[in-house]
Design a protein around this motif. Structure first.
Motif, PDB file in Angstrom:
ATOM      1  N   LEU A   4       2.966  22.732  -7.984  1.00 59.61           N
ATOM      2  CA  LEU A   4       3.135  22.428  -9.405  1.00 59.61           C
ATOM      3  C   LEU A   4       1.794  22.489 -10.116  1.00 59.61           C
ATOM      4  O   LEU A   4       0.747  22.177  -9.541  1.00 59.61           O
ATOM      5  CB  LEU A   4       3.744  21.035  -9.575  1.00 59.61           C
ATOM      6  N   PRO A   5       1.812  22.846 -11.396  1.00 57.41           N
ATOM      7  CA  PRO A   5       0.546  22.913 -12.139  1.00 57.41           C
ATOM      8  C   PRO A   5      -0.004  21.498 -12.373  1.00 57.41           C
ATOM      9  O   PRO A   5       0.753  20.535 -12.494  1.00 57.41           O
ATOM     10  CB  PRO A   5       0.924  23.582 -13.456  1.00 57.41           C
ATOM     11  N   PRO A   6      -1.323  21.367 -12.477  1.00 61.03           N
ATOM     12  CA  PRO A   6      -1.930  20.043 -12.604  1.00 61.03           C
ATOM     13  C   PRO A   6      -1.933  19.498 -14.035  1.00 61.03           C
ATOM     14  O   PRO A   6      -2.022  18.302 -14.247  1.00 61.03           O
ATOM     15  CB  PRO A   6      -3.355  20.256 -12.102  1.00 61.03           C
ATOM     16  N   ASP A   7      -1.781  20.373 -15.026  1.00 62.10           N
ATOM     17  CA  ASP A   7      -1.933  19.892 -16.397  1.00 62.10           C
ATOM     18  C   ASP A   7      -0.597  19.503 -17.021  1.00 62.10           C
ATOM     19  O   ASP A   7       0.468  19.972 -16.643  1.00 62.10           O
ATOM     20  CB  ASP A   7      -2.656  20.942 -17.254  1.00 62.10           C
ATOM     21  N   LEU A   8      -0.667  18.608 -17.986  1.00 62.00           N
ATOM     22  CA  LEU A   8       0.500  18.007 -18.618  1.00 62.00           C
ATOM     23  C   LEU A   8       1.376  19.031 -19.341  1.00 62.00           C
ATOM     24  O   LEU A   8       2.603  18.994 -19.215  1.00 62.00           O
ATOM     25  CB  LEU A   8       0.025  16.927 -19.591  1.00 62.00           C
ATOM     26  N   ALA A   9       0.825  19.943 -20.056  1.00 62.44           N
ATOM     27  CA  ALA A   9       1.604  20.909 -20.837  1.00 62.44           C
ATOM     28  C   ALA A   9       2.453  21.803 -19.929  1.00 62.44           C
ATOM     29  O   ALA A   9       3.651  22.018 -20.176  1.00 62.44           O
ATOM     30  CB  ALA A   9       0.675  21.754 -21.699  1.00 62.44           C
ATOM     31  N   ARG A  10       1.849  22.318 -18.887  1.00 64.15           N
ATOM     32  CA  ARG A  10       2.606  23.188 -17.981  1.00 64.15           C
ATOM     33  C   ARG A  10       3.637  22.385 -17.182  1.00 64.15           C
ATOM     34  O   ARG A  10       4.725  22.880 -16.892  1.00 64.15           O
ATOM     35  CB  ARG A  10       1.668  23.957 -17.071  1.00 64.15           C
ATOM     36  N   LEU A  11       3.333  21.141 -16.802  1.00 60.19           N
ATOM     37  CA  LEU A  11       4.306  20.306 -16.106  1.00 60.19           C
ATOM     38  C   LEU A  11       5.534  20.058 -16.986  1.00 60.19           C
ATOM     39  O   LEU A  11       6.669  20.093 -16.522  1.00 60.19           O
ATOM     40  CB  LEU A  11       3.681  18.972 -15.688  1.00 60.19           C
ATOM     41  N   ARG A  12       5.297  19.808 -18.286  1.00 58.94           N
ATOM     42  CA  ARG A  12       6.432  19.626 -19.201  1.00 58.94           C
ATOM     43  C   ARG A  12       7.267  20.901 -19.294  1.00 58.94           C
ATOM     44  O   ARG A  12       8.490  20.854 -19.355  1.00 58.94           O
ATOM     45  CB  ARG A  12       5.926  19.212 -20.587  1.00 58.94           C
ATOM     46  N   THR A  13       6.621  22.031 -19.289  1.00 56.98           N
ATOM     47  CA  THR A  13       7.346  23.303 -19.332  1.00 56.98           C
ATOM     48  C   THR A  13       8.204  23.474 -18.078  1.00 56.98           C
ATOM     49  O   THR A  13       9.375  23.874 -18.155  1.00 56.98           O
ATOM     50  CB  THR A  13       6.354  24.483 -19.457  1.00 56.98           C
ATOM     51  N   VAL A  14       7.660  23.152 -16.920  1.00 61.28           N
ATOM     52  CA  VAL A  14       8.408  23.260 -15.666  1.00 61.28           C
ATOM     53  C   VAL A  14       9.610  22.322 -15.684  1.00 61.28           C
ATOM     54  O   VAL A  14      10.727  22.693 -15.310  1.00 61.28           O
ATOM     55  CB  VAL A  14       7.483  22.975 -14.456  1.00 61.28           C
ATOM     56  N   VAL A  15       9.409  21.080 -16.123  1.00 61.84           N
ATOM     57  CA  VAL A  15      10.503  20.107 -16.176  1.00 61.84           C
ATOM     58  C   VAL A  15      11.582  20.582 -17.145  1.00 61.84           C
ATOM     59  O   VAL A  15      12.787  20.486 -16.847  1.00 61.84           O
ATOM     60  CB  VAL A  15       9.964  18.700 -16.552  1.00 61.84           C
ATOM     61  N   THR A  16      11.200  21.096 -18.299  1.00 63.98           N
ATOM     62  CA  THR A  16      12.177  21.612 -19.263  1.00 63.98           C
ATOM     63  C   THR A  16      12.974  22.755 -18.651  1.00 63.98           C
ATOM     64  O   THR A  16      14.211  22.819 -18.774  1.00 63.98           O
ATOM     65  CB  THR A  16      11.464  22.088 -20.548  1.00 63.98           C
ATOM     66  N   TYR A  17      12.305  23.660 -17.978  1.00 67.82           N
ATOM     67  CA  TYR A  17      12.974  24.784 -17.330  1.00 67.82           C
ATOM     68  C   TYR A  17      13.950  24.283 -16.250  1.00 67.82           C
ATOM     69  O   TYR A  17      15.087  24.734 -16.151  1.00 67.82           O
ATOM     70  CB  TYR A  17      11.950  25.738 -16.721  1.00 67.82           C
ATOM     71  N   LEU A  18      13.494  23.345 -15.431  1.00 68.28           N
ATOM     72  CA  LEU A  18      14.347  22.834 -14.354  1.00 68.28           C
ATOM     73  C   LEU A  18      15.554  22.078 -14.897  1.00 68.28           C
ATOM     74  O   LEU A  18      16.657  22.178 -14.346  1.00 68.28           O
ATOM     75  CB  LEU A  18      13.533  21.949 -13.405  1.00 68.28           C
ATOM     76  N   ARG A  19      15.376  21.324 -15.978  1.00 62.31           N
ATOM     77  CA  ARG A  19      16.517  20.633 -16.594  1.00 62.31           C
ATOM     78  C   ARG A  19      17.546  21.645 -17.101  1.00 62.31           C
ATOM     79  O   ARG A  19      18.751  21.455 -16.939  1.00 62.31           O
ATOM     80  CB  ARG A  19      16.048  19.727 -17.718  1.00 62.31           C
ATOM     81  N   ALA A  20      17.082  22.696 -17.719  1.00 61.18           N
ATOM     82  CA  ALA A  20      17.997  23.721 -18.221  1.00 61.18           C
ATOM     83  C   ALA A  20      18.704  24.418 -17.055  1.00 61.18           C
ATOM     84  O   ALA A  20      19.919  24.659 -17.109  1.00 61.18           O
ATOM     85  CB  ALA A  20      17.238  24.740 -19.072  1.00 61.18           C
ATOM     86  N   SER A  21      17.969  24.692 -15.992  1.00 61.09           N
ATOM     87  CA  SER A  21      18.576  25.316 -14.820  1.00 61.09           C
ATOM     88  C   SER A  21      19.597  24.384 -14.180  1.00 61.09           C
ATOM     89  O   SER A  21      20.678  24.815 -13.756  1.00 61.09           O
ATOM     90  CB  SER A  21      17.503  25.681 -13.792  1.00 61.09           C
ATOM     91  N   LEU A  22      19.281  23.104 -14.110  1.00 63.62           N
ATOM     92  CA  LEU A  22      20.212  22.131 -13.549  1.00 63.62           C
ATOM     93  C   LEU A  22      21.481  22.054 -14.399  1.00 63.62           C
ATOM     94  O   LEU A  22      22.591  22.010 -13.866  1.00 63.62           O
ATOM     95  CB  LEU A  22      19.551  20.751 -13.446  1.00 63.62           C
TER      96      LEU A  22
END
Length: 110
Positions: A4-22
């Motif tokens: 996972l990326p270390p910075d907050l902005a990219r982590l939020r992007t990953v979480v948003t993507y995963l929520r949409a995929s879920l």
């Protein structure tokens, strides 16, 4: 090491993507479950056995009556039998059901 990326902005992007995929995966699962239940409801019921023998209660479970498979007066203590077993039971004195009259269908006279 984390992938996972270390910075907050990219982590939020990953979480948003995963929520949409879920969400899409849950919708697909719900649709597949609905389709499976519809398919199961359309599946024809299994053919009932041609002959049943009703057993009594207790350790020895005596034979009570012989029934035709579609008899409306069967109880939960019935087990399926083949035609020869039904004939043999009638010949040995097990009474036939007075409603479905299996002794007539099997040609076993009282």
């Amino acid at each position: 090491m984390s992938d996972l990326p270390p910075d907050l902005a990219r982590l939020r992007t990953v979480v948003t993507y995963l929520r949409a995929s879920l969400g899409r995966a849950e919708q697909a699962l719900a649709l597949a479950e609905t389709q499976a239940s519809l398919d199961a409801a359309r599946r024809p019921l299994p053919e009932p056995p041609a002959w049943l023998i009703e057993h009594g209660i207790g350790a020895s479970r005596p034979l009570i009556r012989v029934h035709a498979g579609r008899c409306w007066d069967t109880r939960n203590r019935c087990s399926p039998v083949d035609v020869e077993q039904a004939r043999r039971a009638l010949a040995e004195g097990v009474p036939g059901c007075p409603h479905c009259r299996p002794h007539v269908a099997l040609g076993v006279l009282d």
